[in-house]
Design a protein around this motif. Structure first.
Motif, PDB file in Angstrom:
ATOM      1  N   GLY A 152     -72.834 111.049  55.478  1.00 55.16           N
ATOM      2  CA  GLY A 152     -73.247 109.742  56.001  1.00 55.16           C
ATOM      3  C   GLY A 152     -74.694 109.661  56.418  1.00 55.16           C
ATOM      4  N   GLU A 181     -76.980 114.146  61.177  1.00 55.88           N
ATOM      5  CA  GLU A 181     -77.150 114.912  62.426  1.00 55.88           C
ATOM      6  C   GLU A 181     -77.742 114.047  63.541  1.00 55.88           C
ATOM      7  N   SER A 231     -80.557 108.592  51.185  1.00 53.97           N
ATOM      8  CA  SER A 231     -81.776 108.200  50.480  1.00 53.97           C
ATOM      9  C   SER A 231     -81.724 108.648  49.014  1.00 53.97           C
ATOM     10  N   THR A 234     -82.314 112.547  48.573  1.00 56.44           N
ATOM     11  CA  THR A 234     -81.100 113.320  48.872  1.00 56.44           C
ATOM     12  C   THR A 234     -80.057 113.088  47.788  1.00 56.44           C
ATOM     13  N   LEU A 253     -77.297 104.633  47.675  1.00 57.92           N
ATOM     14  CA  LEU A 253     -78.645 105.100  48.017  1.00 57.92           C
ATOM     15  C   LEU A 253     -79.541 103.951  48.479  1.00 57.92           C
ATOM     16  N   CYS A 286     -79.830  99.464  54.087  1.00 59.82           N
ATOM     17  CA  CYS A 286     -80.195  99.835  52.714  1.00 59.82           C
ATOM     18  C   CYS A 286     -80.411  98.623  51.811  1.00 59.82           C
ATOM     19  N   GLU A 383     -89.277 102.101  49.942  1.00 66.21           N
ATOM     20  CA  GLU A 383     -88.319 101.746  50.981  1.00 66.21           C
ATOM     21  C   GLU A 383     -88.881 102.165  52.338  1.00 66.21           C
TER      22      GLU A 383
HETATM   23  P1  NDP Z   1     -80.600 111.094  54.026  1.00 70.14           P
HETATM   24  O1  NDP Z   1     -80.600 110.981  52.562  1.00 70.14           O
HETATM   25  O2  NDP Z   1     -81.692 111.813  54.705  1.00 70.14           O
HETATM   26  O3  NDP Z   1     -79.227 111.812  54.522  1.00 70.14           O
HETATM   27  C1  NDP Z   1     -77.952 111.342  54.147  1.00 70.14           C
HETATM   28  C2  NDP Z   1     -76.919 112.412  54.491  1.00 70.14           C
HETATM   29  O4  NDP Z   1     -77.018 113.504  53.584  1.00 70.14           O
HETATM   30  C3  NDP Z   1     -77.114 113.025  55.870  1.00 70.14           C
HETATM   31  O5  NDP Z   1     -75.854 113.296  56.438  1.00 70.14           O
HETATM   32  C4  NDP Z   1     -77.893 114.275  55.562  1.00 70.14           C
HETATM   33  O6  NDP Z   1     -77.822 115.242  56.575  1.00 70.14           O
HETATM   34  C5  NDP Z   1     -77.216 114.715  54.293  1.00 70.14           C
HETATM   35  N1  NDP Z   1     -78.001 115.625  53.464  1.00 70.14           N
HETATM   36  C6  NDP Z   1     -79.348 115.782  53.422  1.00 70.14           C
HETATM   37  N2  NDP Z   1     -79.692 116.705  52.496  1.00 70.14           N
HETATM   38  C7  NDP Z   1     -78.549 117.133  51.930  1.00 70.14           C
HETATM   39  C8  NDP Z   1     -78.234 118.090  50.898  1.00 70.14           C
HETATM   40  N3  NDP Z   1     -79.189 118.765  50.251  1.00 70.14           N
HETATM   41  N4  NDP Z   1     -76.936 118.282  50.566  1.00 70.14           N
HETATM   42  C9  NDP Z   1     -75.969 117.593  51.191  1.00 70.14           C
HETATM   43  N5  NDP Z   1     -76.194 116.688  52.190  1.00 70.14           N
HETATM   44  C10 NDP Z   1     -77.469 116.454  52.540  1.00 70.14           C
HETATM   45  O7  NDP Z   1     -80.464 109.600  54.541  1.00 70.14           O
HETATM   46  P2  NDP Z   1     -80.749 109.004  55.987  1.00 70.14           P
HETATM   47  O8  NDP Z   1     -79.742 109.554  56.937  1.00 70.14           O
HETATM   48  O9  NDP Z   1     -82.200 109.152  56.293  1.00 70.14           O
HETATM   49  O10 NDP Z   1     -80.403 107.453  55.773  1.00 70.14           O
HETATM   50  C11 NDP Z   1     -81.313 106.543  55.293  1.00 70.14           C
HETATM   51  C12 NDP Z   1     -81.141 106.317  53.808  1.00 70.14           C
HETATM   52  O11 NDP Z   1     -79.795 105.962  53.514  1.00 70.14           O
HETATM   53  C13 NDP Z   1     -81.997 105.188  53.289  1.00 70.14           C
HETATM   54  O12 NDP Z   1     -82.604 105.539  52.077  1.00 70.14           O
HETATM   55  C14 NDP Z   1     -81.003 104.076  53.025  1.00 70.14           C
HETATM   56  O13 NDP Z   1     -81.400 103.170  52.076  1.00 70.14           O
HETATM   57  C15 NDP Z   1     -79.782 104.837  52.642  1.00 70.14           C
HETATM   58  N6  NDP Z   1     -78.591 104.035  52.889  1.00 70.14           N
HETATM   59  C16 NDP Z   1     -77.888 103.534  51.803  1.00 70.14           C
HETATM   60  C17 NDP Z   1     -76.814 102.713  51.992  1.00 70.14           C
HETATM   61  C18 NDP Z   1     -76.010 102.191  50.837  1.00 70.14           C
HETATM   62  O14 NDP Z   1     -74.852 101.835  51.019  1.00 70.14           O
HETATM   63  N7  NDP Z   1     -76.537 102.122  49.630  1.00 70.14           N
HETATM   64  C19 NDP Z   1     -76.381 102.308  53.349  1.00 70.14           C
HETATM   65  C20 NDP Z   1     -77.148 102.916  54.381  1.00 70.14           C
HETATM   66  C21 NDP Z   1     -78.234 103.737  54.148  1.00 70.14           C
HETATM   67  P3  NDP Z   1     -78.863 115.214  57.824  1.00 70.14           P
HETATM   68  O15 NDP Z   1     -79.517 113.875  57.858  1.00 70.14           O
HETATM   69  O16 NDP Z   1     -78.006 115.441  58.990  1.00 70.14           O
HETATM   70  O17 NDP Z   1     -79.846 116.295  57.550  1.00 70.14           O
END
Ligand code: NDP
Length: 486
Positions: A152, A181, A231, A234, A253, A286, A383
């Motif tokens: 998430g 986190e 994102s 990721t 994403l 997003c 973004e």
């Molecule tokens: P991130 O991409 O940074 O993280 C998303 C999740 O993936 C977090 O739980 C993160 O852990 C985890 N993660 C990070 N790296 C890895 C990896 N290598 N392997 C597995 N899991 C991993 O997103 P954000 O939390 O910064 O959220 C913002 C983004 O989410 C924006 O780009 C937004 O547009 C998108 N978003 C999309 C939506 C949609 O429905 N399309 C809705 C809401 C947001 P941790 O952060 O704990 O390190």
């Protein structure tokens, strides 16, 4: 702090709260004050193993129940969530900084909608009967995938957890969910509620940690599917890791979505949509319409009216129900947004209003309105994930559709016009997963939600999500003698 509804440990595994202080410490910060309000620990490899093993076992028992029985648990969980909406909203506001005026109506409430909707669908899931020649036939079984991993983002923690859990569980899968986190708390409450509603131990597990914990889950051989909200960078990593094990994926994403306002639009509605689509949740959504294309003839009036309406924003204490704009989720996210505001000014956009960081310990930044934005500026291409609206000028339909589509993203798009045929023509031409006509950013559980291009694959919500949490087994039934060449 007055939070009485806190989770009691870091993780929820095999039906109970579990603590393991060997994992790295993660402080939970209240964005309004910058104070630490809770501490959790990242999951250790042993705990990751326990969560996956318990999910694997629970899934077998769960899938053996009828759809109606599974649905009953989900619908009861929805009722409990609604009863506890205020406590859950308090928790979510402290975890994310989003104003209570929003969390009370948009977070646990939409999670409950998902549990109720998929609870209702669970008993309707069936395969097909396909008649063939001479009495032979095929039937298909719609089967669960197995153990699904959910990852998430931090902007809608309990909604994201519920949007993944509800269809997955309705279809007979088990889930291991890792929240961001930055916002680890509310998913634990969802686990607690599902248990109370009658889910077997291990069916929905929550593990804390950063990307490394997510990566360990994504690559485990016991995992059949990965659903990420996050994102694009990721998404690329997680998609590639999942591909190695030929796992199913849903990728929700990022975006850089357009809102196109024609000169025959209802101006006030378009202004409202642009405000919601840029400043709700302090811009951390997003599908926000962060490129607002406005027709020449009404451009100045539109910009002036948005600026005037921004005077009505109430920025401050998110627990005050009169507040409409809360802090950003973290100091880092505020820095990122401030960097984009600087970039916008340096590249020649006109900052009409807002954009200042507010003094104090909270991560506040004023909503910002940029006019005279052009397509090549960074604020129009990347973004931002913060309260920054860019207003661009256009002259005619074909031009604006081409410009609206000239992005790697394709999550959402909106058009405001009173010309019926133009509205549908433009919606058809948009390269986006969710399009809006004279509305913006509404995501009812009944409607599919997801992106095209770099904004993702798969769909959440609606009957479409069922396709992403089940697989079809074909059973050919021979009713005749078997012939062979020799
Ligand atoms: P991130 O991409 O940074 O993280 C998303 C999740 O993936 C977090 O739980 C993160 O852990 C985890 N993660 C990070 N790296 C890895 C990896 N290598 N392997 C597995 N899991 C991993 O997103 P954000 O939390 O910064 O959220 C913002 C983004 O989410 C924006 O780009 C937004 O547009 C998108 N978003 C999309 C939506 C949609 O429905 N399309 C809705 C809401 C947001 P941790 O952060 O704990 O390190």
């Amino acid at each position: 702090m007055t939070l009485t509804y806190q989770p009691t440990a870091s993780h929820f595994v095999n039906g109970r709260y579990v603590e393991d202080t060997d994992g790295a410490r993660i402080d939970v910060i209240y964005p309004h004050t910058g104070a630490v309000i809770a501490t959790v620990h990242a999951a250790t490899p042993a705990l990751i193993d326990e969560a996956l093993a318990s999910a694997k076992a629970a899934q077998v028992e769960w899938a053996a129940r009828s759809g109606t029985e599974r649905g009953r648990v989900l619908r009861y969980a929805a009722d409990i969530m609604r009863q506890r909406n205020r406590e859950l909203s308090h928790l979510e506001t402290h975890d994310t900084g989003k104003p209570l005026s929003e969390t009370l109506v948009a977070d646990a409430a939409s999670g409950a909608d998902a549990l109720e909707y998929f609870g209702g669908l669970a008993g309707t899931l069936t395969g097909e009967h396909i008649p063939l020649s001479d009495g032979d036939f095929v039937y298909t079984r719609r089967e669960p995938l197995g153990v699904c991993v959910g990852l998430g983002a931090w902007n809608y923690p309990i909604q994201i957890a519920s949007w993944k859990a509800a269809p997955a569980l309705a279809c007979g899968n088990a889930v291991v969910f890792k929240p961001s986190e930055m916002t680890p708390l509310s998913a634990l409450k969802l686990a607690e509620i599902l248990m109370e509603a009658g889910a077997p131990a291990g069916l929905f597990n929550v593990l804390q940690g950063a990307g490394d914990v997510g990566a360990a889950l994504v690559t485990d051989p016991r995992v059949a599917k990965v659903s990420l909200t996050g994102s694009v960078p990721t998404g690329r990593k997680v998609y590639a890791a999942a591909a190695d094990g030929i796992r199913h994926v849903t990728m929700e994403l990022g975006g850089k979505s357009p809102i196109v306002v024609f000169d025959d639009a209802h101006l006030e509605n378009a202004v409202s949509a642009a405000i919601n689509g840029n400043f709700y949740s302090t811009g951390q959504i997003c599908s926000n319409g962060t490129r607002v294309f406005v027709h020449d003839a009404i451009y100045d009036a539109f910009v002036a009216r948005v600026a005037q309406r921004m005077d009505g924003a109430v920025i401050g204490d998110p627990m005050d129900e009169a507040t409409t704009v809360g802090p950003m989720v973290s100091a880092r996210q505020r820095e990122i947004v401030a960097g984009y505001i600087t970039a916008g000014r340096e590249e020649g956009a006109r900052l009409v209003k807002g954009g200042a960081m507010l003094d104090g310990d909270g991560f506040y930044i004023e909503p910002a309105l940029f006019a005279d934005v052009t397509d090549e500026m960074r604020i129009a291409r990347e973004e931002i994930f913060g309260p920054v609206m860019s207003v661009l000028r256009f002259h005619e339909e074909a031009e604006v559709v081409a410009r609206a589509n000239a992005t790697e993203f394709g999550l959402a798009a909106g058009v405001f016009t009173s010309d019926l045929t133009r509205a549908h023509r433009v919606a058809a031409a948009f390269e986006a997963g969710t399009c809006y006509i004279n509305a913006y950013n509404l995501t009812p559980v009944e409607a599919p939600f997801g992106g095209v291009k770099a904004s993702g694959v798969g769909r959440e919500n609606s009957k479409a999500a069922i396709e992403h949490y089940t697989q079809i087994k074909t059973v050919y039934v021979g009713m005749n003698d078997t012939e062979a060449a020799f």
